[in-house]
Design an enzyme around this catalytic site. Structure first.
Site, PDB file in Angstrom:
ATOM      1  N   GLU A   1       0.825  -1.208   0.000  1.00 27.22           N
ATOM      2  CA  GLU A   1       0.000   0.000   0.000  1.00 27.22           C
ATOM      3  C   GLU A   1       0.860   1.259   0.000  1.00 27.22           C
ATOM      4  OE1 GLU A   1      -2.186  -3.454   1.352  1.00 27.22           O
ATOM      5  OE2 GLU A   1      -0.331  -2.547   2.106  1.00 27.22           O
TER       6      GLU A   1
ATOM      7  N   PRO B   1      11.400 -14.441   0.755  1.00 24.98           N
ATOM      8  CA  PRO B   1      10.209 -14.623   1.593  1.00 24.98           C
ATOM      9  C   PRO B   1       9.442 -13.318   1.745  1.00 24.98           C
ATOM     10  CG  PRO B   1      12.206 -14.641   2.931  1.00 24.98           C
ATOM     11  CD  PRO B   1      12.651 -14.655   1.500  1.00 24.98           C
ATOM     12  N   ARG B   2       8.128 -13.420   1.865  1.00 21.54           N
ATOM     13  CA  ARG B   2       7.276 -12.235   1.974  1.00 21.54           C
ATOM     14  C   ARG B   2       7.709 -11.349   3.129  1.00 21.54           C
ATOM     15  NH1 ARG B   2       5.179  -8.128   1.972  1.00 21.54           N
ATOM     16  NH2 ARG B   2       3.000  -7.538   1.806  1.00 21.54           N
TER      17      ARG B   2
ATOM     18  N   GLY C   1      12.266  -3.557  -0.200  1.00 20.91           N
ATOM     19  CA  GLY C   1      12.355  -2.544  -1.242  1.00 20.91           C
ATOM     20  C   GLY C   1      13.148  -2.930  -2.462  1.00 20.91           C
TER      21      GLY C   1
ATOM     22  N   ASN D   1       1.014  -9.379  -5.551  1.00 24.16           N
ATOM     23  CA  ASN D   1       0.775  -8.655  -6.797  1.00 24.16           C
ATOM     24  C   ASN D   1       1.388  -9.393  -7.994  1.00 24.16           C
ATOM     25  OD1 ASN D   1       0.309  -6.855  -8.840  1.00 24.16           O
ATOM     26  ND2 ASN D   1       1.149  -5.086  -7.774  1.00 24.16           N
TER      27      ASN D   1
ATOM     28  N   LEU E   1       1.318  -8.618 -11.022  1.00 23.72           N
ATOM     29  CA  LEU E   1       1.711  -7.757 -12.135  1.00 23.72           C
ATOM     30  C   LEU E   1       3.126  -7.186 -11.992  1.00 23.72           C
ATOM     31  CD1 LEU E   1      -1.619  -5.814 -12.729  1.00 23.72           C
ATOM     32  CD2 LEU E   1      -0.822  -7.948 -13.770  1.00 23.72           C
ATOM     33  N   GLU E   2       3.758  -7.368 -10.847  1.00 20.45           N
ATOM     34  CA  GLU E   2       5.102  -6.823 -10.672  1.00 20.45           C
ATOM     35  C   GLU E   2       6.094  -7.400 -11.683  1.00 20.45           C
ATOM     36  OE1 GLU E   2       6.292  -6.961  -6.591  1.00 20.45           O
ATOM     37  OE2 GLU E   2       5.048  -5.227  -6.069  1.00 20.45           O
TER      38      GLU E   2
END
Length: 464
Positions: free
Chosen positions: A67, A303-304, A347, A372, A374-375
């Site tokens: 976000e 990892p997330r 990042g 996401n 679409l990245e």
């Protein structure tokens, strides 16, 4: 049950939770190796520093990293339309907070945590920050905060609004109360056709909800455009794989030159991004199967949550796979010599997509709802993903229409899909080009949503 009575019950419950549940909140943070947000979010420590001058004062809230990144193009557009505005940026997570400080604080925005939805924390923050407008991103629906802000005359907007199938089913059980909360927002801009349809099905007026596109696409294409510009101003793209691909040209322009930091000399790269517990094992197994036909294959395993890097490292050691940590390679402390790199920073993931030949997007092999999709498409890489993408069906629809995404179900199907793309570079490039081209028609969401805020402030109609 009377709505006012229901809100009273919630108020009392949240008050009790704030008093009694703080040990759990503390344990939850410490379990993740965090703790900085404990006192601020409980309202026990107000943000430091001088509030920015300017009017109107716009408070933009995004819960975490995704976000926060989506807010970048929105803030840029709002600054164009409201050049005298002051910006307050809040997050709910510590990873999101770190990113917000890097992205927004240098440009004059005031960055701090968002309070937990307990009465004293909400009131202290509203008294301290004194916003004119509060803009929630995606799915932030906090009753105490919204009711208190509205009573103080704060204008409320929900942008890039997201309502998953799971949330829709849950909200439908309490439709009367939930719709009343949504009605506190003067502007609601749905982030996808699916979200628009669910919001209307919940009982919101079609005049109240606007279909304005998704900020995440603007953010991706904006970063790609900057990378292309940087590349054109620097050097000609390298062709480490013998292919003059847009992906290589763009990756060369990313901060720190990620390709150089990874010491790549023609090796194919498989990126497994934003993985969740239960997915790393499948990725590692697929990688082991791929080492037969592609012994020089490099795996970037991200990892997330970066604090899971140690856990992922243990899994790799159990399988006898040597690895290095990305933060050490990025800092130049080591040279990559091992086949696996565990990405343990915030990042850098978007830039690493620009280095990858093949990319898997996690949160999708397990019932999490996906990340996401679409990245990778923004870098001309057609993504692989699992069947659990309920939070990103809008993105999957874009890729499906372009025939630019591949669904996998386990380690075996993942290995088969990756090998097929590596074996057929023309197919890989063609699918990647289709994925990138599919994003262009959806650009412009940030400008549309920023105009909705200006119309709201000017008193004009915001509906479609």
């Amino acid at each position: 049950m009377d709505k006012q009575f229901a809100y009273l019950i919630y108020f009392l419950f949240s008050l009790k939770a704030g008093v009694l549940a703080w040990p759990y909140f503390w344990w939850h943070l410490k379990r993740r190796g965090q703790g900085e947000s404990f006192f601020p979010r409980l309202g026990l420590r107000l943000p430091a520093g001088e509030l920015p001058a300017g009017s109107p004062r716009l408070w933009i809230h995004g819960v975490s990293v995704g976000e926060v990144m989506s807010a970048l193009p929105l803030v840029e557009e709002l600054k164009k339309l409201l050049p005298r505005a002051a910006f307050l940026i809040t997050t709910g997570t510590e990873t999101g907070q770190a990113l917000a400080h890097r992205q927004f604080a240098p440009h004059g925005a005031y960055v701090c945590y968002f309070p937990l939805d307990i009465p004293w924390a909400v009131h202290r923050y509203l008294d301290h920050l004194r916003p004119d407008v509060f803009i929630a991103l995606e799915s932030e629906l906090w009753p105490n905060f919204l009711l208190s802000a509205r009573r103080r005359g704060v204008r409320l907007a929900l942008l890039n609004a997201r309502l998953s199938e799971k949330s829709f089913a849950r909200f439908s059980l309490f439709k009367g109360y939930v719709v009343e909360l949504f009605n506190l927002f003067e502007v609601i801009a749905a982030g996808s056709p699916q979200d628009y349809a669910r919001l209307c099905a919940l009982g919101l007026s079609e005049d109240q909800v606007v279909m304005a596109g998704n900020l995440k696409i603007d953010r991706l294409l904006g970063l790609r455009t900057k990378a292309v510009s940087s590349t054109l101003l620097s050097t000609a793209p390298r062709t480490a794989r013998g292919e003059n691909s847009a992906t290589e040209a763009l990756s060369a322009s990313m901060p720190g030159d990620l390709r150089e930091a990874l010491n790549l000399e023609g090796q194919p790269v498989f990126l497994a991004a934003s993985t969740h517990p239960g997915e790393d094992e499948a990725v590692i197994e697929a990688f082991e199967q791929l080492l037969g036909p592609y012994p020089s294959l490099v795996l970037l395993l991200a990892p997330r949550h970066p604090q899971r890097a140690a856990e992922v490292g243990r899994l790799l050691r159990q399988r006898g796979l040597a690895f290095q940590l990305w933060h050490r390679l990025k800092a130049g402390q080591e040279t990559r010599t091992q086949p696996v790199v565990v990405v343990d920073t915030i990042g850098d993931l978007l830039g690493l997509y620009g280095v990858a030949d093949v990319a898997f997007v996690g949160g999708s092999l397990v019932p999490h709802g996906g990340q996401n999709l679409l990245e990778p498409a923004a870098w001309g890489v057609a993504p692989l993903y699992g069947p659990h993408v309920g939070n990103f069906l809008w993105a999957k629809d874009i890729l499906d229409a372009a025939r630019a995404g591949i669904t996998v179900h386990d380690a075996l199907t993942m290995a088969v899909a990756v090998r097929n793309l590596l074996d057929h570079p023309d197919l890989r490039r063609e699918m990647g080009a289709r994925a990138l081209a599919a994003l262009a028609p959806h650009q412009g969401a940030a400008a549309r949503q920023a105009r909705l805020i200006v119309k709201m402030l000017c008193g004009g109609p915001t509906g479609a």
